[in-house]
Scaffold this active site. Structure first.
Site, PDB file in Angstrom:
ATOM      1  N   SER A  71       0.798  -0.751  -0.044  1.00  0.00           N
ATOM      2  CA  SER A  71      -0.081  -0.432  -0.047  1.00  0.00           C
ATOM      3  C   SER A  71       0.767   0.979   0.269  1.00  0.00           C
ATOM      4  CB  SER A  71      -0.840   0.003   0.844  1.00  0.00           C
ATOM      5  OG  SER A  71      -0.585   0.376   2.095  1.00  0.00           O
ATOM      6  N   LYS A  72       0.325   2.190  -0.327  1.00  0.00           N
ATOM      7  CA  LYS A  72       0.622   3.865   0.018  1.00  0.00           C
ATOM      8  C   LYS A  72       1.519   3.681   0.987  1.00  0.00           C
ATOM      9  CE  LYS A  72      -0.223   6.654  -3.771  1.00  0.00           C
ATOM     10  NZ  LYS A  72      -0.866   7.639  -4.609  1.00  0.00           N
ATOM     11  N   ARG A  73       1.431   3.391   1.895  1.00  0.00           N
ATOM     12  CA  ARG A  73       1.375   3.281   2.935  1.00  0.00           C
ATOM     13  C   ARG A  73       3.082   2.548   4.057  1.00  0.00           C
ATOM     14  NH1 ARG A  73      -3.579   4.173   3.687  1.00  0.00           N
ATOM     15  NH2 ARG A  73      -4.127   2.060   3.359  1.00  0.00           N
TER      16      ARG A  73
END
Ligand code: GLU
Ligand code: ZN
Length: 512
Positions: free
Chosen positions: A275-277
């Site tokens: 994920s982006k995080r």
């Protein structure tokens, strides 16, 4: 007459000439780019370059709250840094401009009006509560809970009544009542049944055109022939295909539905979608860590594709030549940070030494070790040092640690306390003293002579093991436990500075 076998690319091209290929990369510019999106950009780029077609860069920036001019600039700079050049799009223009969706709002309004006029789309006046109630009822009755088509066939009187109530409609696409089947370039034939494909919303009640409208409308208007994108978008594909078909029937766009290829998920730690995080998911990190664009792209290419069974490292030219969308693996790919770094290290070694030096300069400059435009003399030292470190570095950001000791001014030089505590102990005092003596008496300041003198003095003279002999010398002159090869480093540092550092280290030894 010779029997000519069918060109192998025929089923990918579907009757197009290779140079008629038009693919697109449509990022939403919200800042840092995700490696999964870069992989999509790369595969589209390689596909376009392989066939000699066009790569269109289209900016999906209708969500004004999340997009900014700075984020757009950052996206363009990122693609340029990667070397993924586009043939049409921002800063270049092209026949199908504008390429920013925020500048195409009139076009979408016009298309929607035409879809409504042709009965391909319709206004839906249902409120959120009504939709939810009916969805719930359908669920309890064990039926499909998508939109039930309530407003498909409203009479003019019903419409008027809703308007009089002050309701503002959304626009829905009228989905065909038949399965939607397509031949995915990566996954083969995929079928979606109509009961799972309710009429979906194209435009919100406030007039805001949604992604499932604008994305295929632009693909149609920009005559995109192939859509290569992440597997996460697969559920939206049948709806988009229905829209392409509706557009074709009313004469909007190329009239041909693009071929789709859905690229495998990129998985991170714990086999969860990256994920982006997640650390390691954003391009910015790789730029800061001093990855080479060609190293990063080579690794990202391996997330679903390979050039050959026994080969991991290749150039982008080689990828372009060999790229075949049908060889992309449908299975999820695992992002392996270690392998990514190892592939990058291979590309570091492949660089021409002068190119390597040029790429190291900004990192040394950022660390304050060199000016942005180094002097002739500094460049000469750097070029001489490259062969010592090129094989040993995984990323460019290791250069201040590896090469800093050569450029740091004497007054700023210091020994890493941890290295001092571990290595400048025991015999270190005797070692440094003998080294100073041997080196100050040395005639020719050359690697071989330095090595000979130190071996004679420390190994033969003091009877030390090489590790105990050379460890303290290394720490004294480089300030660190890991450095380029010692004797070469001494030569590059020069006699005076080497002797000064040896004295400095001796002075810093704990008194016994
Ligand atoms: N703007 C969309 C995204 O960034 C595009 C997806 C697509 O390729 O259709 O996810
Ligand atoms: Zn409705």
């Amino acid at each position: 007459m010779t029997d000519r076998p069918a060109p192998t690319d025929d089923d990918v091209l579907g009757g197009l000439e290779p140079d008629q290929v038009r693919v697109r990369f449509p990022p939403s510019p919200t800042g840092n780019m995700h490696v999964g999106n870069i992989r999509s950009a790369l595969f589209n780029w390689a596909f376009a370059r392989h066939y000699g077609g066009k790569l269109v860069l289209r900016i999906e920036d209708t969500d004004t709250a999340r997009n900014s001019p700075e984020a757009l600039q950052y996206t363009l700079d990122s693609l340029r840094w990667l070397g993924l050049n586009w043939d049409e799009g921002p800063e270049i223009g092209g026949e199908y401009s504008p390429y920013l969706q925020s500048e195409r709002m009139d076009i979408y309004a016009d298309v929607v009006a035409k879809l409504l006029a042709a009965g391909k789309a319709y206004h839906c006046y249902c409120s959120q509560e009504e939709l939810e109630q009916r969805r719930e009822a359908a669920r309890t009755a064990g039926q499909h809970s998508g939109y039930d088509g309530h407003c498909r066939t409203l009479t003019p009187e019903q419409v008027q009544a809703y308007i009089d109530e002050g309701r503002r409609p959304v626009v829905r696409l009228r989905m065909p009542d038949r399965p939607i089947v397509f031949d995915d370039l990566v996954r083969g034939e995929i079928t979606f049944l109509p009961e799972n494909l309710g009429d979906y919303v194209l435009v919100r009640a406030n007039g805001y055109p949604l992604y499932p409208l604008v994305n295929p409308v632009d693909d149609a208007l920009m005559e995109i022939t192939h859509v290569l994108r992440g597997e996460d978008l697969l559920p939206s594909t049948p709806r988009q295909i229905a829209l392409y078909e509706a557009l074709a029937e009313i004469g909007i766009g190329s009239g041909k539905t693009p071929r789709f290829g859905h690229l495998p998920f990129v998985m991170g730690e714990g086999n969860k979608k990256l994920s982006k995080r997640d650390p390691g998911s954003g391009l910015g990190e790789y730029m800061e860590r001093g990855f080479l664009p060609e190293g990063l792209l080579n690794y990202l290419a391996l997330l679903g594709w390979s050039i050959a069974d026994d080969r991991d490292v290749f150039t982008m030219d080689e990828m372009v030549k060999a790229f075949d969308i049908r060889k992309v693996n449908a299975n999820a790919a695992r992002f392996d940070p270690k392998k990514c770094e190892a592939i990058n290290a291979s590309h570091m070694r492949m660089l021409d030494p002068s190119e390597f030096a040029a790429r190291v300069v900004p990192f040394l400059a950022q660390a304050g070790l060199l000016p942005a435009e180094p002097s002739e003399e500094q460049l000469a030292v750097l070029h001489a040092a490259v062969p010592l470190v090129q094989e040993r570095m995984n990323t460019l950001s290791e250069s201040p640690d590896m090469l800093g000791f050569l450029f740091i001014p004497d007054e700023a030089f210091s020994i890493d306390p941890d290295a001092a505590a571990k290595v400048l102990t025991g015999d270190a005092g005797a070692v440094l003293e003998a080294t100073s003596k041997a080196l100050s008496e040395l005639g020719e300041w050359k690697t071989e002579a330095i090595e000979q003198a130190l071996r004679a003095s420390l190994i033969e003279g003091l009877g030390l093991k090489p590790k105990n002999a050379f460890g303290p010398v290394r720490v004294a002159i480089s300030g660190r436990r890991i450095s380029p090869p010692l004797f070469e480093s001494l030569e590059l540092l020069g006699r005076e500075r080497s002797l000064r550092r040896l004295e400095q280290a001796r002075a810093a030894l704990p008194a016994d």
